[in-house]
Design a protein around this motif. Structure first.
Motif, PDB file in Angstrom:
ATOM      1  N   GLY A 154     -54.628   3.416 -14.152  1.00  0.00           N
ATOM      2  CA  GLY A 154     -55.794   3.460 -15.274  1.00  0.00           C
ATOM      3  C   GLY A 154     -56.267   2.421 -15.678  1.00  0.00           C
ATOM      4  N   MET A 155     -55.403   1.433 -15.744  1.00  0.00           N
ATOM      5  CA  MET A 155     -55.932   0.080 -16.145  1.00  0.00           C
ATOM      6  C   MET A 155     -57.026  -0.690 -15.149  1.00  0.00           C
ATOM      7  N   ALA A 156     -56.426  -0.476 -13.770  1.00  0.00           N
ATOM      8  CA  ALA A 156     -57.440  -1.066 -12.828  1.00  0.00           C
ATOM      9  C   ALA A 156     -58.683  -0.326 -12.755  1.00  0.00           C
ATOM     10  N   GLY A 157     -58.701   1.100 -13.081  1.00  0.00           N
ATOM     11  CA  GLY A 157     -59.859   1.827 -13.163  1.00  0.00           C
ATOM     12  C   GLY A 157     -60.948   1.265 -14.381  1.00  0.00           C
ATOM     13  N   ALA A 158     -60.235   1.170 -15.631  1.00  0.00           N
ATOM     14  CA  ALA A 158     -60.813   0.385 -16.489  1.00  0.00           C
ATOM     15  C   ALA A 158     -61.689  -0.744 -16.265  1.00  0.00           C
ATOM     16  N   TYR A 159     -60.987  -1.867 -15.736  1.00  0.00           N
ATOM     17  CA  TYR A 159     -61.201  -3.124 -15.283  1.00  0.00           C
ATOM     18  C   TYR A 159     -62.356  -2.785 -14.270  1.00  0.00           C
ATOM     19  N   ARG A 160     -62.245  -1.952 -13.391  1.00  0.00           N
ATOM     20  CA  ARG A 160     -63.532  -1.690 -12.544  1.00  0.00           C
ATOM     21  C   ARG A 160     -64.706  -1.225 -13.117  1.00  0.00           C
TER      22      ARG A 160
END
Length: 142
Positions: free
Chosen positions: A73-79
């Protein structure tokens, strides 16, 4: 003769009774001995430790599953943030700023290799001296 047979029968019955008492005493002694109790206690402790280990393994697996979910989820938010920044940069920033964004953030967040020489020239461009101004590593406590 009948007396001899009766006496032999009594001896046989006494011998069987002694043998039966011996077997029964041996069996009772084995089931109630100190070593047997110790073995039972150790088996019970082993079972409880195995259950504890299984609970711990389950907790570790749940922890890493939850961590992986949160990380995704965090990686998706950064992306998503990077894509928003890149779209805004295309509209609002000049070409050197767009290149720096793609080289720094694009490489780190999108895992995209940096393309050398975005201009029409086939020569790799020289590094921009302003790139050294931004440090992507967190500051070290002194």
């Amino acid at each position: 003769m009948e007396e001899q047979m009766t006496m032999g029968l009594w001896l046989l019955l006494i011998l069987l009774a002694v043998l039966l008492a011996g077997v029964l005493g041996f069996w009772i002694g084995r089931t109630t001995s100190h070593e047997r109790r110790l073995i039972r206690e150790l088996e019970n402790e082993l079972d409880s430790r195995m259950q504890e280990l299984n609970r711990y393994r389950s907790a570790v697996n749940q922890h890493f599953d939850r961590t992986a979910t949160l990380f995704a989820g965090m990686a998706g938010a950064y992306r998503d943030l990077y894509h928003h920044l890149a779209e805004s940069c295309e509209e609002l920033a000049d070409k050197p700023t767009r290149q720096r964004l793609e080289e720094r953030a694009g490489r780190l967040l999108a895992n995209v290799p940096v393309r050398e020489g975005r201009s029409d020239s086939t020569q790799p461009r020289s590094p921009d001296p302003r790139e050294s101004e931004i440090d992507l590593q967190p500051p070290r406590p002194d």
